[in-house]
Structure formats: structure tokens, C-alpha cells
Motif scaffolding. Structure first.
Motif, PDB file in Angstrom:
ATOM      1  N   SER A  54      34.413  38.426  32.840  1.00  0.00           N
ATOM      2  CA  SER A  54      35.138  37.243  33.281  1.00  0.00           C
ATOM      3  C   SER A  54      35.048  36.111  32.277  1.00  0.00           C
ATOM      4  O   SER A  54      34.162  36.077  31.417  1.00  0.00           O
ATOM      5  CB  SER A  54      34.577  36.764  34.628  1.00  0.00           C
ATOM      6  N   ASP A  84      38.134  37.395  36.764  1.00  0.00           N
ATOM      7  CA  ASP A  84      38.615  36.250  37.532  1.00  0.00           C
ATOM      8  C   ASP A  84      40.139  36.199  37.564  1.00  0.00           C
ATOM      9  O   ASP A  84      40.745  35.147  37.725  1.00  0.00           O
ATOM     10  CB  ASP A  84      38.052  34.941  36.975  1.00  0.00           C
ATOM     11  N   ARG A 114      27.321  28.658  26.818  1.00  0.00           N
ATOM     12  CA  ARG A 114      26.539  27.491  27.226  1.00  0.00           C
ATOM     13  C   ARG A 114      25.037  27.738  27.063  1.00  0.00           C
ATOM     14  O   ARG A 114      24.305  26.911  26.529  1.00  0.00           O
ATOM     15  CB  ARG A 114      26.865  27.182  28.688  1.00  0.00           C
ATOM     16  N   GLU A 117      34.217  33.140  33.140  1.00  0.00           N
ATOM     17  CA  GLU A 117      32.976  32.431  33.460  1.00  0.00           C
ATOM     18  C   GLU A 117      31.790  33.091  32.785  1.00  0.00           C
ATOM     19  O   GLU A 117      30.841  32.423  32.359  1.00  0.00           O
ATOM     20  CB  GLU A 117      32.764  32.377  34.976  1.00  0.00           C
ATOM     21  N   ASP A 175      29.848  41.388  32.743  1.00  0.00           N
ATOM     22  CA  ASP A 175      29.148  40.107  32.750  1.00  0.00           C
ATOM     23  C   ASP A 175      27.637  40.317  32.829  1.00  0.00           C
ATOM     24  O   ASP A 175      27.149  41.202  33.545  1.00  0.00           O
ATOM     25  CB  ASP A 175      29.581  39.264  33.948  1.00  0.00           C
ATOM     26  N   ARG A 213      30.894  20.068  27.980  1.00  0.00           N
ATOM     27  CA  ARG A 213      30.173  20.189  29.253  1.00  0.00           C
ATOM     28  C   ARG A 213      28.677  19.979  29.041  1.00  0.00           C
ATOM     29  O   ARG A 213      28.025  19.301  29.852  1.00  0.00           O
ATOM     30  CB  ARG A 213      30.438  21.557  29.874  1.00  0.00           C
ATOM     31  N   ARG A 266      31.859  31.887  29.257  1.00  0.00           N
ATOM     32  CA  ARG A 266      31.436  30.483  29.210  1.00  0.00           C
ATOM     33  C   ARG A 266      29.921  30.348  29.394  1.00  0.00           C
ATOM     34  O   ARG A 266      29.261  29.579  28.693  1.00  0.00           O
ATOM     35  CB  ARG A 266      32.171  29.689  30.291  1.00  0.00           C
ATOM     36  N   LEU A 267      29.378  31.090  30.351  1.00  0.00           N
ATOM     37  CA  LEU A 267      27.939  31.012  30.604  1.00  0.00           C
ATOM     38  C   LEU A 267      27.149  31.486  29.391  1.00  0.00           C
ATOM     39  O   LEU A 267      26.160  30.852  28.993  1.00  0.00           O
ATOM     40  CB  LEU A 267      27.580  31.834  31.836  1.00  0.00           C
ATOM     41  N   TYR A 285      19.983  26.257  34.233  1.00  0.00           N
ATOM     42  CA  TYR A 285      20.734  26.731  35.389  1.00  0.00           C
ATOM     43  C   TYR A 285      19.864  27.578  36.324  1.00  0.00           C
ATOM     44  O   TYR A 285      20.234  28.667  36.751  1.00  0.00           O
ATOM     45  CB  TYR A 285      21.981  27.496  34.930  1.00  0.00           C
ATOM     46  N   GLU A 321      32.752  23.988  26.208  1.00  0.00           N
ATOM     47  CA  GLU A 321      31.374  24.092  26.694  1.00  0.00           C
ATOM     48  C   GLU A 321      30.470  23.077  26.010  1.00  0.00           C
ATOM     49  O   GLU A 321      29.506  22.595  26.623  1.00  0.00           O
ATOM     50  CB  GLU A 321      30.842  25.515  26.497  1.00  0.00           C
TER      51      GLU A 321
END
Length: 567
Positions: free
Chosen positions: A435, A492, A444, A437, A316, A513, A440-441, A463, A510
Motif C-alpha cells: 500500500s 489501498d 517516515r 501507506e 507491507d 509531516r 509512506r511509513l 509511532y 513525509e
């Protein structure tokens, strides 16, 4: 897209009699503006055109050498120290002395060249402001030319800005940061200026216009050998730094100023360049004031260099910090190299921005910044970067507490164990989990950054971090790497493998979101859907594009027929 023919007239455009006074072989396709015309004078354009004609073939050859190196890495080779230049690495030479005006660079702030930003950054309390035409700027015609106007006014000390919404006028303080300018990298064209029928090289436009209009003011205010100052990005080897050195010498000769008046710091932000730091400084030894750890681009370059090496997958993004062995080794070697050669070793960017609505989270973020800066100063860095003025007091306190009144650590810091660093240290595979996340990050951040870039913003708060092209590139190439090699997401506990189908679902979720976070109206008016298409295409492409911004650049190019202006 044919950059030579792209152009249209919007309903708001009217024909006017004025046009830029262009020398032979130069054609400007950008919108006419009276303020821009003060920058794009006939003599300034001739200066840029002469640089382009003298150095374009050298630049093209350097880019071709990058492609050849990429092919070697894709076939299994690893970057390393060049045996042919061992005599440079082991020699006892030093660079020209650092000018007293920039001997103290404890904290530097960076940002784009918009007018209010320039004033606030120069007034921020930082020692240096790096005005950025590169990663923090979307290179639209308006941004680039207004940036040149702003910097010319800043150098002259006449810059001001009236914020009508706040009824506040911004002006320079008596004491301001020293101004450095970062032009674009070799790879980016300037499609609004054609020289002999082809787009100009973006960095020569940025450098040439700024130098032409401001070198005399630097000379009057500070004397010979005291500027102008530059940051040089994205280089991969000493051949490229030799081109810059020749550009500097040519500019000094034309301007009739002493050799070595121009000074530059090189960002070591590509993996191949870390093995060429001595050689890069050697080529620029009359013009150098140091090297910088451009760590975000360096992470991006690690993935790009090893795009065909499935055994070198990154964890990550948030786990690839300076405590990773290959990153710490890079920093230590840069410090040792710079201090051996008598110049600054600059630390990396603190990308955090103040969290105004959450004091607890803000304090936690500030502690992370302080910890990182303490690591830098105790390792031997002479200064560091901050993305936001709110971080400057904390960063400055750390460096002053550990350096006292000394302007830098060039002569006082021991070189330590960096002398024993090997190629293996610099190439060690990073460790950590991957992960959902993280995926996703990346998605995004990447989509929102591209959306902002398409609408004219190259530096975007997301963020609680200030994102620029370098961090967006990490998001893109990491997604590409994970999809290409079907990595298992184990961070995760999901244990699922990344593929195009999974990525497609992540993108859809995303985007929903993002729409919820920014609001339906802003989402509708923004270019989020267009950005999503660009980002998704690049993440799922069979081959990795060299740069995200090259793909989307054509979509911010607007050619205006001569004699047209928005009135």
C-alpha cells in the motif's frame, strides 16, 4: 573517506599531556578521557590486538564467502540445507549443559548500553538484560567507550546514576537480571582503533574489552562455566560460528579459565543461517546456550537474499508477522533444533512501547503482545524478548501461566511437526498487499531513524514502537525492492506503480509531516535533511547496499590527534 587520516580539532579542544598507553601496532584515534583510559589499558588493548591479528584473515574470508553466496543468489540460486553436513543434522550429539544461573530466561529485555538504561534494565524484573553494542546503539566513540565503562561498573555491582533533572539516584536492586552482551557483527569496523594500520574489527573490540575487564568478576561471583554471556548477531553459516568458537577458546586460554566458561546465544536473523542451525550449534557446542529468533533482521535478510528475485516481493512491513508460513516454519524449526541439542530456543522481540496518552490504544497494543507471546510459549519457546520494561509483567505472566515453575521447555516440549519442515516451507513467498501507506511509513521511519543514529541514538521510539537498525533496514530494503521492480500498490485501491518520481513526492511529503510532528525547532537542529539524503540514496541506488549503517558510519567517526581532549 580515508579513515586513517580523518580528524580535526574543534574550538573546545585543548592539548593535554595525557594519552592512552598503547602497545606496539595499536593507534587510538578516539578522544582521550580518563574514564576511557581505565578501559583502554595497555594490557586490554594488547588482548584485543592479539585477537585481531589471529582472526582478521578468517573474518575477511568469511565476508568474502558472504559475497560469493550473494552472487549465487543473485544469479537465481536458493539457500538450502548443505548435503555435506547432513551427518551433523542427523547426529545425536548435544551441547554442553545450560548453566543453572541462566536456565530460566522466560523474559529478556534488550537495549543500548547507556548508564541509566543499564540500571533500569537490570532492575526491570526480566530474567536477562541483553546490553547491545549492535542494532540498538549508534557506534560513536563516546557511546562505545562509555558503554564499556557502564558494563564494567554493572558487573562489579557499583553502577549508579544521578539524574539531576529529577534529583534522583538510580542504583541496582538486590536481585537483577543476568547480563548478556551483544557485540557488533563481523562486517562493522572500529575506525577509532587502528591495529597495524587498519581499523579494528568492531565485534572483537566490543568482545575483547568487555571480556578482559569482567571475566574474573564473573568467575568470583558465579564460578566456572557461568559466564560471561554473549549474544552473537548477523551470522550466515557455521563457518562464522567456528570463528567465534575459536575466539572464545583463545580468550579462555589467555585468561586461564576453563573451556566452556564463555556462553553465547546465536541470533538466527539471516535467511542462510536458518539452514545451518544444527551446524552453528555444533561448532559452538561447548559454548552455546541456544538460538534466538531475530525476526526483524530475518525479514530484512529475506529481501536482501532475494534482491534479484522479482517474484519474491514483500507485502507491507506490518503484514510480515509470525503467522506468515515461512516465518512460522523458521520459528518451529529453531525450537526443534535447540531442544534436540539441549539448549534454549528464544522467541522474538515485542517492539511495542506503552501508549500513555491513549488507554484504549495501549490496551489494544498490549493484547497484541500477549497474543504473540502466547503463540511463542505454546509453540515451545523457552523465553522471549521485550523492548520496554512496561511489557515485562504481561510477557512474564504468559510464560509462567503456560510453563509453571519449569525454568524452560527443553526437555518437556514435544518437537511436533517441525521434523517434517522442508526447504520449501522456509522459503515460501509471503502473502499480503502493498500500500501507499506502507511506502509512506517505511519512508517516515527510515528517515527519522537515520537522523537519530547520526546524532547518537540507535534505539528510537517512533509511532508507539521501539525502532532499531533492524527495523530501519526493513524500511530501506522494502522501499528499494518496490522501486526497483515497479510494484503496484494495491492495498489501498490506488493501483499506482512505485517509481523514483512517486518516491520523490512521498519523500517530500513525509519530510513535511516529520517537521510538523517533531516541531520546526527540533527539525532545524536535528539531522533530518542529512538523513533524508542518505535514506533516499540507498532506496534508489541501482544496487542494494548490504547494510544501511555501513554507509552512514563514516559520518560519526571523529579522529582526534593524540593528546587532545574536550575540556
Amino acid at each position: 573517506m580515508d579513515l586513517g587520516t580523518h580528524g580535526y580539532r574543534t574550538p573546545s579542544e585543548k592539548r593535554i599531556d595525557s594519552h592512552y598507553d598503547m602497545p606496539e601496532g595499536v593507534d587510538i584515534r578516539g578522544r582521550y578521557d580518563e574514564e576511557f583510559a581505565k578501559i583502554l589499558t595497555r594490557d586490554a588493548l594488547k588482548f584485543v590486538a592479539d585477537l585481531q591479528r589471529e582472526f582478521r584473515n578468517h573474518i575477511k574470508y568469511a565476508i568474502e564467502c558472504r559475497r560469493e553466496a550473494k552472487n549465487r543468489y543473485n544469479e537465481g540460486a536458493l539457500p538450502g540445507f548443505d548435503p555435506a553436513t547432513r551427518y551433523i543434522r542427523e547426529g545425536e550429539w548435544v551441547c554442553a549443559p545450560v548453566p543453572p544461573s541462566v536456565s530460566d530466561r522466560k523474559v529478556e529485555i534488550t537495549g543500548p548500553v547507556d548508564r541509566k538504561m543499564v540500571i533500569n534494565a537490570l532492575n526491570s524484573g526480566a530474567k536477562v538484560f541483553m546490553a547491545d553494542f549492535e542494532d540498538a546503539l549508534s557506534p560513536s566513540w563516546e557511546n562505545l567507550m562509555r558503554g564499556q565503562v557502564n558494563l564494567k561498573d554493572a558487573v562489579a555491582g557499583t553502577i549508579s546514576f544521578h539524574d539531576k533533572s529529577r534529583n534522583k539516584v538510580y542504583k541496582l536492586n538486590d536481585q537483577t537480571a543476568k547480563l548478556f552482551v551483544r557485540p557488533r557483527g563481523w562486517h562493522l569496523p572500529e575506525a577509532h582503533i587502528l591495529i597495524d594500520g587498519e581499523p579494528a574489527t568492531g565485534c572483537l573490540v566490543d568482545f575483547g574489552l568487555y571480556f578482559y575487564h569482567n571475566h574474573a568478576t564473573f568467575r568470583v561471583n558465579q564460578g566456572a562455566g557461568f559466564g560471561p554471556f554473549f549474544y552473537l548477531p548477523k551470522m550466515e553459516n557455521s563457518r562464522e560460528s567456528r570463528i567465534w568458537n575459536n575466539v572464545f577458546e583463545r580468550a579462555e586460554k589467555v585468561a586461564g579459565i576453563e573451556r566452556g566458561s564463555i556462553r553465547a546465544t546465536v541470533l538466527i536473523e539471516t535467511l542462510p543461517a536458518v539452514f545451518q542451525m544444527d551446524e552453528i550449534l555444533y561448532e559452538l557446542r561447548d559454548h552455546s546456550v541456544g538460538l534466538n529468533c531475530g525476526r526483524w533482521d530475518y525479514i530484512f535478510s529475506y529481501v536482501k537474499t532475494f534482491q534479484a528475485h522479482p517474484d519474491r516481493l514483500l507485502p507491507d512491513r506490518i503484514l510480515v508477522g509470525m503467522t506468515q508460513h515461512f516465518m512460522r516454519s523458521y520459528s518451529d524449526l529453531l525450537i526443534r533444533t535447540c531442544h534436540k541439542r539441549g539448549v534454549h530456543a528464544m522467541g522474538g522481540m515485542a517492539a511495542q512501547i506503552p501508549i500513555k496518552d491513549d488507554p484504549v490504544a495501549n490496551e489494544a497494543a498490549l493484547e497484541l503482545v500477549k497474543k504473540d507471546k502466547l503463540r511463542e510459549v505454546t509453540a515451545g519457546h523457552d523465553g522471549t524478548w521485550a523492548a520496554h520494561p512496561g511489557l515485562i509483567p504481561a510477557c512474564m505472566e504468559i510464560f509462567i501461566n503456560n510453563m509453571g515453575n519449569a525454568p524452560n521447555q527443553i526437555k518437556t516440549m514435544k518437537r511436533g511437526d517441525a521434523a517434517n519442515l522442508t526447504e520449501q516451507d522456509l522459503l515460501q513467498i509471503p502473502r499480503g498487499t502493498r500500500s501507499m501507506e506502507g511506502l509512506r511509513l517505511n519512508t517516515r521511519v527510515g528517515i527519522q531513524y537515520v537522523a537519530a543514529w547520526l546524532t547518537g541514538s540507535g534505539s528510537v521510539p517512533l509511532y508507539n514502537l521501539m525502532e532499531d537498525a533492524a527495523t530501519a533496514e526493513i524500511s530501506r530494503v522494502q522501499n528499494w525492492q518496490w522501486i526497483k521492480y515497479g510494484v503496484e500498490l494495491n492495498g489501498d485501491g490506488l493501483g499506482v506503480k512505485v517509481n523514483k518520481e512517486l518516491f520523490g513526492r512521498v519523500v517530500e511529503e513525509e519530510m513535511a509531516r516529520i517537521e510538523k510532528e517533531v516541531g520546526k525547532e527540533k527539525f532545524k537542529k536535528g539531522m533530518y535533511k542529512e538523513a533524508c539524503k542518505f535514506f533516499t540514496k540507498q532506496c534508489t541506488s541501482p544496487t542494494l547496499d548490504d547494510f544501511l549503517t555501513l554507509d552512514v558510519y563514516n559520518h560519526i567517526v571523529i579522529h582526534h590527534p593524540r593528546g587532545l581532549s574536550n575540556l
